[in-house]
Design a protein around this motif. Structure first.
Motif, short mmCIF file in Angstrom:
data_model
loop_
_atom_site.label_atom_id
_atom_site.label_comp_id
_atom_site.label_asym_id
_atom_site.label_seq_id
_atom_site.Cartn_x
_atom_site.Cartn_y
_atom_site.Cartn_z
N HIS A 1 0.74 -1.58 0.03
CA HIS A 1 0.31 -0.54 0.05
C HIS A 1 0.99 1.05 0.47
O HIS A 1 0.19 2.30 -0.53
N GLU B 1 0.31 4.37 -2.40
CA GLU B 1 0.28 5.70 -2.42
C GLU B 1 1.12 6.63 -2.81
O GLU B 1 1.04 8.02 -2.85
N VAL C 1 -6.30 4.12 -2.25
CA VAL C 1 -5.38 2.99 -2.30
C VAL C 1 -6.04 2.15 -0.85
O VAL C 1 -5.88 0.67 -0.85
N VAL D 1 -6.61 -2.02 -1.95
CA VAL D 1 -6.37 -3.25 -0.73
C VAL D 1 -7.05 -3.74 -0.52
O VAL D 1 -7.14 -5.35 -0.19
N ASP E 1 -1.67 -4.90 5.19
CA ASP E 1 -1.98 -3.86 4.68
C ASP E 1 -3.89 -4.43 6.30
O ASP E 1 -4.47 -3.31 6.14
#
Length: 353
Positions: free
Chosen positions: A56, A60, A238, A242, A313
């Motif tokens: 992630h 980002e 993001v 995810v 995540d």
């Protein structure tokens, strides 16, 4: 670990907040250190796409860099970059079509649908080993689409007024003949038979115009989720990406048949989610009963927790969802800003880069 990528579409607007015709020029002048920048259907839009991502943080960083580069290039033309699912201000004329043979053919063939469906979305690609696996993912993920739509819903204000929807973009986009929720396919042959029938009917001009909310990508070995509004922030994009990856990972690790959810019912459920967004109620993916969307989202995170933890995540998703629930989603923030003075220009100022 499943890899993923995120595409974002933006409006390019002038200092007054109205659509500019500089989108293609902005893309052409921008630099791409990583990821990709692309022209879109109208001259008022620009698109970015990350490279293949595994974390992630990586996604980002790329999304933020790409937005910043487009915004920098737009500023040199006295324009701004606007991440909103629909254009907040009313326009006096239709946007011009980008001078590209395919786009021009689409405009001629689909008429007002092409000229008036100027919306901006967020697309997430998840890598799959083969197309049969993609069909399995699509069939199993369908009940989750309503609550997933609430995560980036970001088009409450359009044409100068409050639409009453959290994602008015979803309603606008659904006018394309190939758009909307996918049926439960059961097999790749069923998927392909529908695409072939659309081509014969002229409902699509090529396979890239398969606009189901979730589809098999034609150019990449991915399943593509393409129903969401462009997110207000890279972090929210993001989060959406995810969370989808966690769901796909959970689906691929599980056994069992896909839910026997009719497309008529699913369409109604997604309508409800587009209407109320994250601050309203949403059909639950297990029961179909209405529940606070924030509670349904929490249950999705719990459902996918194992896969999210495996990819690192889980904390990111939990924190991101908590911020959305506390601070409001993109649509909630649009509406709150608009209500202060009833000026759509204020919504533009809230969102622009």
């Amino acid at each position: 670990m499943l890899t993923f990528g995120v595409e974002e579409e933006f409006f390019v607007v002038g200092r007054d907040g109205r659509l500019s015709q500089a989108g293609a020029a902005v893309v052409e002048a921008a630099d791409e250190d990583e990821g990709e920048l692309q022209q879109e259907l109208t001259r008022s839009q620009a698109e970015s796409a990350t490279g293949i991502c595994t974390t992630h943080d990586e996604a980002e960083r790329q999304l933020t860099t790409l937005r910043a580069e487009l915004a920098r290039t737009a500023a040199r033309r006295d324009c701004r970059l606007l991440p909103s699912g629909c254009a907040p201000l009313a326009e006096t004329s239709l946007p011009a079509i980008t001078p590209n043979p395919r786009y021009e053919r689409m405009s001629e063939h689909f008429g007002a649908t092409a000229r008036t469906s100027h919306t901006c979305g967020c697309h997430v690609h998840i890598a799959i080993p083969d197309r049969e696996t993609g069909i399995r993912v699509i069939d199993h993920v369908r009940p989750f689409l309503p609550v997933l739509l609430t995560v980036t819903a970001n088009s409450a204000i359009c044409d100068g007024y409050d639409t009453g929807y959290a994602s008015w973009r979803y309603q606008q986009w659904s006018r394309w003949p190939s758009a909307g929720s996918p049926p439960r396919f059961g097999s790749l042959d069923h998927y392909e038979s529908i695409v072939d029938a659309w081509l014969r009917a002229g409902a699509i001009l090529d396979r890239a115009m398969v606009y189901w909310d979730v589809r098999l990508s034609e150019g990449q070995p991915t399943v593509e989720f393409r129903f969401a509004d462009v997110a207000a922030t890279p972090g929210e994009a993001v989060l959406f990406g995810v969370l989808i990856r966690g769901l796909v990972g959970t689906i691929l690790a599980a056994e069992g048949r896909a839910a026997n959810l009719s497309n008529e019912v699913l369409r109604a459920q997604i309508w409800r989610a587009s209407r109320e967004g994250l601050s309203g109620r949403c059909p639950h993916f297990r029961t179909g009963e209405l529940a606070p969307a924030s509670d349904v989202l929490d249950d999705v995170v719990t459902f996918a927790a194992g896969a999210l933890e495996e990819t690192g995540d889980l904390d990111f998703v939990r924190d991101g969802c908590a911020r959305l629930v506390t601070g409001g989603g993109g649509a909630d923030r649009q509406r709150a800003r608009f209500e202060k003075r009833r000026r759509a220009e204020d919504v533009v100022d809230l969102l622009v880069w």
